[in-house]
Design a protein around this motif. Sequence first.
Motif, short mmCIF file in Angstrom:
data_model
loop_
_atom_site.label_atom_id
_atom_site.label_comp_id
_atom_site.label_asym_id
_atom_site.label_seq_id
_atom_site.Cartn_x
_atom_site.Cartn_y
_atom_site.Cartn_z
N ALA A 17 0.12 -3.28 4.67
CA ALA A 17 1.82 -3.38 3.56
C ALA A 17 1.71 -1.46 2.48
O ALA A 17 2.31 -1.14 1.97
CB ALA A 17 1.15 -4.71 2.81
N LEU A 18 0.04 -1.49 2.29
CA LEU A 18 -0.65 -0.40 1.44
C LEU A 18 0.46 0.74 1.92
O LEU A 18 0.60 1.66 1.19
CB LEU A 18 -1.75 0.02 0.95
CG LEU A 18 -2.41 -1.40 0.54
CD1 LEU A 18 -3.71 -1.14 0.12
CD2 LEU A 18 -1.61 -1.15 -0.76
N ALA A 19 0.36 1.36 3.16
CA ALA A 19 0.75 2.48 4.25
C ALA A 19 2.79 2.56 3.98
O ALA A 19 3.29 3.87 3.28
CB ALA A 19 0.65 2.04 5.87
N VAL A 20 3.33 1.32 3.64
CA VAL A 20 4.52 1.35 3.72
C VAL A 20 5.22 1.38 2.20
O VAL A 20 6.26 2.30 1.66
CB VAL A 20 5.32 -0.27 4.44
CG1 VAL A 20 6.45 -0.41 3.52
CG2 VAL A 20 4.56 -0.55 5.55
N VAL A 23 4.96 5.33 1.54
CA VAL A 23 5.78 5.86 2.53
C VAL A 23 6.84 5.47 1.23
O VAL A 23 8.37 6.70 1.71
CB VAL A 23 5.80 5.03 4.12
CG1 VAL A 23 6.97 6.29 4.14
CG2 VAL A 23 4.70 6.23 4.33
N LEU A 24 7.35 4.29 0.93
CA LEU A 24 8.34 4.24 0.14
C LEU A 24 8.78 4.96 -0.95
O LEU A 24 9.51 5.74 -1.79
CB LEU A 24 8.78 2.59 -0.59
CG LEU A 24 8.99 1.86 0.80
CD1 LEU A 24 9.16 0.32 0.84
CD2 LEU A 24 10.17 2.67 1.13
N GLY A 25 7.19 5.39 -1.46
CA GLY A 25 6.91 6.24 -2.85
C GLY A 25 7.41 7.05 -2.83
O GLY A 25 7.94 8.31 -3.75
#
Length: 55
Positions: A17-20, A23-25
Amino acid sequence: MAESAPRVGAAWELLAALAVVGVLGAALYSPVWTSAILAPRDFALALAAASSILF
């Protein structure tokens, strides 16, 4: 050992979740922030818009 298996799975889900979010950031920062936020006034407007969505 059996009790730690759910914790390991939960840790991997949190990491994913933190990786997603990262990436969105990055996807938001690169084209939007660098071309739209040019002055403190622009930042204030973006902060107000984000606040209105969140609250």
